[in-house]
Motif scaffolding. Structure first.
Motif: not given
Length: 699
Positions: A459-465
């Motif tokens: 899943k997407a990592a913190p800060g990457f939208d």
């Protein structure tokens, strides 16, 4: 509804309140001057008049990356923790450096560089093998507030000259030789001197680390060449040292060159502030490396972004131990090398590319080394996770290693596929091993990670939208295949521009979707649970054993042969390296030969050109010759995607399978010609040569 997993909660907070989230992360580091705030959004106006969204992380802040990687740990009493374990099966040598010893090496080398004329803001090019001196160089350059540009040791003189002209380095730091697997030493003197000779920009100094395996003789002082070890000895005798020089958050720490579709490399700029803050979070939250006692083994190269982030900077920011490995997964001496390293250094987190595991699988199909030698004697019990990136990991390899880890490694050990790029600087998506660190950085708790879905990159990592959109930039429903894009701002480790090329940044990443999204150049989907799957490159970059090459650059090399009029290069699936470059060529002779398989002499000549101009790693996997078989659009754009689909179908034995053809095609007949040529090539040569990494299920 069940309580969301802590990884999901942390991610949501990073997007909803980036100011508070990243301020808390910035507080974990030592700033020479605290930033005014976490995030500043602005609008940038290009020379052409185009305006686009822009952002800056930690404006007003001043920081030293090297201070945070080394001095900070020594001052807090961790100077005797081992920072670097160098293991070189190709030379039989091993060395270890504590943080205290590392500080001495780096502050001395920084003093030497300052005496040689390197100052804050200068670029220094590094062209080195995997030896401790290469890490000292990166950290010493950063210590002076200068900018390093690492070029993979062994890259051809042409590629090296290109990067010299683009970055205009004050000095080059190199070694007398590199050692490629079991092939013996490869001298760097000729390669570097030829690059300097052909480059329009000449660096004033070349500082050479002499290796006993093959020395650089003579060291020509008049050409600015210097003996690295002599300079350091003299500096140590004089107690010469350089203190850490802070730079602005938005100043460049390094430039890393990545393949451009035009064949000219793009200089991705890494900004000092965001890089340190983002990496410091990722190494703990995603990779589960908490600090002293944890050991990270990243089997990559410092020439690539993975090496920059997870051999060098992130493990040192954490105060952990990093393994620097000069060898190959097989042949140095055999397919057990990785497992020996895990046992010997008590590795807790390992990171490699799927291609390495495929090479091991080819040599040791029954996993005897893993199980019979190391696993059964408990030698791999420290390993908590095996991270894979660089290209898509096929489910079979994830599942095979998951079984092995469950049986022989630490309780709950997992195989985690993660996805990112030179541009992002750290994983855009993954499964986090210590998700709670995103909520409370001091937490030592290791929650049960999210479930792994083989074939997905987490899943997407913190800060990457991360979003999936159609070709017009409209968002698609979960489970739909489309273009993978990101909203702005990107997370702090990611780039905000290209080196001295604002226009190309806009053209390459923003223009396609009119400045609304950052285009990753990848295609894939996000399922209902938020898991991201990367299916293919949406442009024309080939991934060979986790190294990215632009088709344009390889085509340029192929067509430099006098007998070749035109070429189209695509990736052909390969069971070992994931993909290999494969060329379709049309000869310039009036009477074009009929056979699809070119004669050996021509193939060898073309192969040599590719090796000389790009490097051995980009060697062609095969070549088909024919007239009127390269499909194009009416505007003259080569339809590589169509050729790639045809060749992939052929690898699976599906020669007649229909491929999607755009309406803009000029001559649809070219596809039938290409199909026939591919069929002929596979009948005579290709059927035993080309095997996909994983046979597709016949639907």
């Amino acid at each position: 509804m069940p309580e969301p997993h802590i990884q999901d909660k942390v991610y949501k907070r990073s997007l909803e309140d980036p100011e508070a989230f990243w301020t808390a992360q910035a507080d974990q580091l030592q700033w020479h001057k605290k930033p005014d705030r976490a995030l500043q959004r602005t609008t940038k106006t290009l020379k052409s008049g185009v305006k686009h969204d822009h952002w800056t992380w930690f404006p007003g802040g001043e920081i030293s990356t090297t201070y945070n990687c080394i001095d900070r740990h020594v001052l807090s009493g961790n100077g005797n923790t081992v920072a670097i374990c160098w293991d070189s099966p190709v030379t039989g040598l091993k060395e270890q450096y504590t943080y205290k010893q590392l500080l001495e090496e780096v502050e001395t080398l920084a003093g030497v560089l300052r005496e040689e004329g390197v100052k804050k803001g200068d670029v220094v090019l590094i062209y080195m093998p995997m030896i401790p001196a290469a890490l000292f160089a990166m950290l010493a350059i950063a210590r002076l507030g200068a900018i390093h540009a690492v070029v993979f040791g062994g890259f051809s003189p042409a590629s090296l000259a290109q990067r010299m002209e683009a970055s205009r380095p004050k000095a080059v730091m190199t070694a007398s030789c590199g050692i490629e697997g079991n092939k013996g030493p490869m001298g760097y003197k000729k390669l570097l001197e030829e690059a300097i000779r052909t480059s329009s920009f000449k660096p004033s100094k070349v500082i050479v680390w002499q290796r006993e395996q093959l020395r650089w003789e003579p060291v020509v002082k008049e050409d600015g060449q210097r003996n690295w070890q002599r300079l350091v000895k003299s500096a140590k005798d004089r107690r010469l040292k350089a203190a850490a020089v802070p730079v602005k958050s938005s100043d460049a720490l390094y430039i890393i060159y990545t393949s451009g579709t035009t064949g000219l490399p793009k200089g991705v700029v890494r900004e000092a502030g965001g890089h340190v803050v983002g990496l410091n979070l990722s190494i703990k939250q995603i990779f589960g490396v908490h600090g002293p006692g944890d050991v990270m083994f990243t089997a990559s190269d410092i020439g690539w972004v993975v090496g920059h982030s997870y051999i060098v900077y992130a493990p040192l920011l954490a105060g952990a131990t990093t393994v620097l490995f000069e060898g190959k997964p097989v042949g140095t001496p055999d397919a057990s090398t990785f497992w020996r390293i895990i046992e010997e250094y008590k590795v807790t987190t390992m990171f490699t590319a799927p291609t390495a595991l495929r090479a091991i699988r080819r040599e040791d199909g029954d996993n005897d080394y893993f199980e019979q030698i190391y696993g059964n004697r408990g030698g791999l019990r420290t390993l908590r996770a095996l991270f894979l990136a660089g290209e898509r990991s096929e489910p079979s390899i994830v599942q095979m290693y998951q079984k092995l880890l469950s049986k022989h490694c630490a309780g709950g050990a997992v195989v985690i596929d993660n996805w990112w790029s030179s541009e992002s600087g750290s994983p855009i998506s993954a499964i986090a091993l210590s998700a709670a660190a995103g909520e409370n950085f001091g937490s030592a708790h290791r929650h049960q990670p999210l479930q792994v879905k083989p074939g997905s990159a987490g899943k997407a990592a913190p800060g990457f939208d991360v979003r999936i959109v159609d070709d017009e930039g409209n968002e698609l429903k979960p489970g739909s295949m489309g273009n993978i894009v990101m909203g702005m701002p990107l997370a702090p480790t990611a780039f905000t521009t290209l080196w001295e090329d604002e226009d190309r940044f806009y053209r390459g990443y923003l223009k396609r979707f009119n400045g609304k999204w950052i285009d990753t150049g990848d295609a894939g989907m996000i399922d209902r649970d938020g898991y991201i799957s990367i299916m293919s490159r949406s442009d024309d970059i080939i991934n060979v054993a986790a190294h990215r090459f632009s088709t344009g650059a390889i085509e340029q090399a192929v067509t430099s042969h006098p007998d070749i009029a035109e070429a189209a290069v695509v990736g052909i699936p390969d069971s070992l390296k994931g993909h290999l470059p494969f060329a379709f060529i049309t000869l310039s002779t009036h009477h074009h030969p009929h056979p699809a398989v070119p004669d050996d002499k021509l193939f060898k000549e073309v192969q040599l050109l590719v090796r000389q101009q790009i490097g051995a790693i980009a060697s062609l996997g095969g070549m088909i010759q024919g007239k009127g078989m390269i499909p194009k659009t009416r505007s003259g754009k080569t339809l590589r995607r169509v050729l790639r689909e045809l060749i992939e179908n052929a690898t699976d034995g599906e020669f007649e399978k229909e491929v999607q053809v755009p309406t803009t095609i000029e001559d649809a007949e070219a596809i039938e010609v290409a199909k026939a040529k591919i069929k002929e090539y596979f009948r005579h040569k290709g059927k035993d040569l080309h095997k996909a990494p994983e046979t597709k299920a016949k639907l």
